[in-house]
Design an enzyme around this catalytic site. Sequence first.
Site, PDB file in Angstrom:
ATOM      1  N   SER A   1       0.783  -1.255   0.077  1.00  0.00           N
ATOM      2  CA  SER A   1      -0.161  -0.011   0.227  1.00  0.00           C
ATOM      3  C   SER A   1       0.696   1.461   0.076  1.00  0.00           C
ATOM      4  CB  SER A   1      -1.075  -0.045   1.044  1.00  0.00           C
ATOM      5  OG  SER A   1      -0.244  -0.273   2.418  1.00  0.00           O
TER       6      SER A   1
ATOM      7  N   HIS B   1      -5.320  -3.965  -1.930  1.00  0.00           N
ATOM      8  CA  HIS B   1      -5.235  -2.664  -3.015  1.00  0.00           C
ATOM      9  C   HIS B   1      -5.345  -3.477  -4.268  1.00  0.00           C
ATOM     10  CE1 HIS B   1      -4.455   0.865  -0.753  1.00  0.00           C
ATOM     11  NE2 HIS B   1      -4.017   0.076   0.178  1.00  0.00           N
TER      12      HIS B   1
ATOM     13  N   LYS C   1     -11.773  -0.430  -0.174  1.00  0.00           N
ATOM     14  CA  LYS C   1     -10.990   0.465  -0.901  1.00  0.00           C
ATOM     15  C   LYS C   1     -11.820   0.475  -2.133  1.00  0.00           C
ATOM     16  CE  LYS C   1      -7.023   0.120   1.921  1.00  0.00           C
ATOM     17  NZ  LYS C   1      -6.292  -0.772   2.627  1.00  0.00           N
TER      18      LYS C   1
HETATM   19  C1  LIG Z   1      -5.894  -1.342   4.212  1.00  0.00           C
HETATM   20  C2  LIG Z   1      -5.551  -2.405   4.189  1.00  0.00           C
HETATM   21  C3  LIG Z   1      -6.070  -3.336   5.360  1.00  0.00           C
HETATM   22  C4  LIG Z   1      -7.080  -2.745   6.128  1.00  0.00           C
HETATM   23  O1  LIG Z   1      -8.291  -2.889   5.674  1.00  0.00           O
HETATM   24  P1  LIG Z   1      -9.635  -2.174   5.940  1.00  0.00           P
HETATM   25  O2  LIG Z   1     -11.005  -2.846   5.288  1.00  0.00           O
HETATM   26  O3  LIG Z   1      -9.585  -0.792   6.007  1.00  0.00           O
HETATM   27  O4  LIG Z   1      -9.719  -2.653   7.531  1.00  0.00           O
HETATM   28  C5  LIG Z   1      -5.493  -4.783   5.306  1.00  0.00           C
HETATM   29  N1  LIG Z   1      -4.313  -4.996   4.551  1.00  0.00           N
HETATM   30  C6  LIG Z   1      -4.135  -3.994   3.624  1.00  0.00           C
HETATM   31  C7  LIG Z   1      -2.692  -4.647   2.861  1.00  0.00           C
HETATM   32  C8  LIG Z   1      -4.353  -3.087   3.433  1.00  0.00           C
HETATM   33  O5  LIG Z   1      -3.891  -2.219   2.566  1.00  0.00           O
END
Ligand SMILES: *Cc1c(COP(=O)(O)O)cnc(C)c1O
Length: 394
Positions: free
Chosen positions: A183, A211, A242
Site C-alpha cells: 500500500s 489494494h 478500498k
Molecule cells: C487497508 C489494508 C487493510 C485494512 O483494510 P480495512 O478494510 O480498511 O480494515 C488490510 N490489509 C492491507 C494490505 C491494506 O492495505
Amino acid sequence: MSVDKFAFIDEETAALKEQGLYINIRTIGSPQGAWTVVDGRRVLNFCVNNYLGFANHPKLKEAAKKAIDEWGVGPAAVRSIAGTMTLHVEFEKRMAAFKGVEAAVSFQSGFCANLAAIPSLVGPEDVIFSDELNHASIIDGCRLSRAKIVRYPHCDPDGLEEVIRAEPKTYRRALIVTDGVFSMDGDVAPLDKFYEVAQRHNFILMVDDAHGEGVLGKGGRGIVDHFHLHGKVDVEVGTLSKAFGVVGGVVAGSQRVVDYLRQKARPFLFSSAVTPADVAACIAAVDVLEESTELVDRLWENTRYFKSEMKRLGFDTGFSTTPITPVMLGEAPLAKEFSRRLFENGLFAMALGFPTVPRGKARIRVMISAVHTKDDLDKGLEIFAKVGKELGVI
Ligand SMILES: *Cc1c(COP(=O)(O)O)cnc(C)c1O
C-alpha cells in the site's frame, strides 16, 4: 502532590511533533470524489482509496437505501449467533463467483479478516514467513496467532527460500503471507514465484489483496486472477473499503478453509456482522464490476497517464506498477511541507512518514481514481510541478 501518570503522553507527543511525525487529521466535508471538501475547502482529491468512485456511486447508494428499508440498519448479532442474514450469504456467494473460488466469508473490515484468518490457521507450534513490509493488520494477525514469525526480504522469492532453509524444521505447519499490492509503494508481490515456493515445501499460501481487489486482474478480480493462479492460493484476503468503496473484509478460498474460518475466526464469532446497507452496497459493487470493465480500464488509463507525466516532470515515483503513486521525498518534514503546499494550491495528497513507511523514505502518496478526468489529472500535475519547483525537488 501526586506524580502525573500521563506525563509520558505529553513527552511522546512533543517528540512526534519535533520529528515531523505528528499526524494532522483532516476532516472531510463532502462525499468522496475527484473533488472533495477537506477542512472546509473544495480540493482536488488524490488521497483516498476510492479507485473506482464506488464510495459515492449511485447504484451502491441505491442498494444501501433499499437494504435499510427491507432489513433495517443493524444485524443485531454476531454472524455465528443470529447475525447472518440472507444478504450476507448472497454477498459471499457473489464474491466467490466473481473471484472464481469455491467460497468466501465476509468480515467487518480487511483488518478483521487478517485477525480472523491467520490465528485460525496457525498457532504456537507453527511458523509464519512474512514479507518484511507486510501491512500492520497482517503483522497483528501473525502476533495474535502466537506462531513464530520469520520475516523475509521484501517481494523476494529467493530470499524467502533462504530463510525457509535456515529455519529449523521443528514446526508443525507453515504459512507464507504477503500483501498483494503494497500500500505504500504500489509494487505487486510476485505471487506466481511465491506459489512455487509454497508448493515445493507444502506450505499454506496467503495473500492480502486489499489494494488489488477491484484493481488488478480482469475487471478487478484481484491478484490471483492477474497471475492466473486460480485454485492455487489457499487464502485470499480482500477489503471492501478500498476499490469496493464501502466497508468490510473478505476471505476467499476453498470451501474447506472458509467453513473452518466460520467455526474458528474470532472476529466472526465475537464481533457483530456488517450492516445490511454495507452488504447490499457491496453486492451492487460486484454487479457493476461484472457488468463491465469500463471503470477498471479507466483507472489504469489514468494511472499510466499520471505516472508518465510525473516522471517526465522529474519526480521519483518509486517502484509502483499500480495506481498507488508514491512521490519519494526522503525526510518526513519535507514531505509534510510538500503536502501542506499542495493543499494551499488546492490539491489533497497526504505525506506519509515513519512509522507508516521506513525512516528516510517519507513521501507523498498519490491515489489515482477512475473518477478523475483528464482535466483533473492535468490540474494535479500542474500543482505538483509548481510545488516541486518551489521546494527544489525537481
Ligand atoms: C487497508 C489494508 C487493510 C485494512 O483494510 P480495512 O478494510 O480498511 O480494515 C488490510 N490489509 C492491507 C494490505 C491494506 O492495505
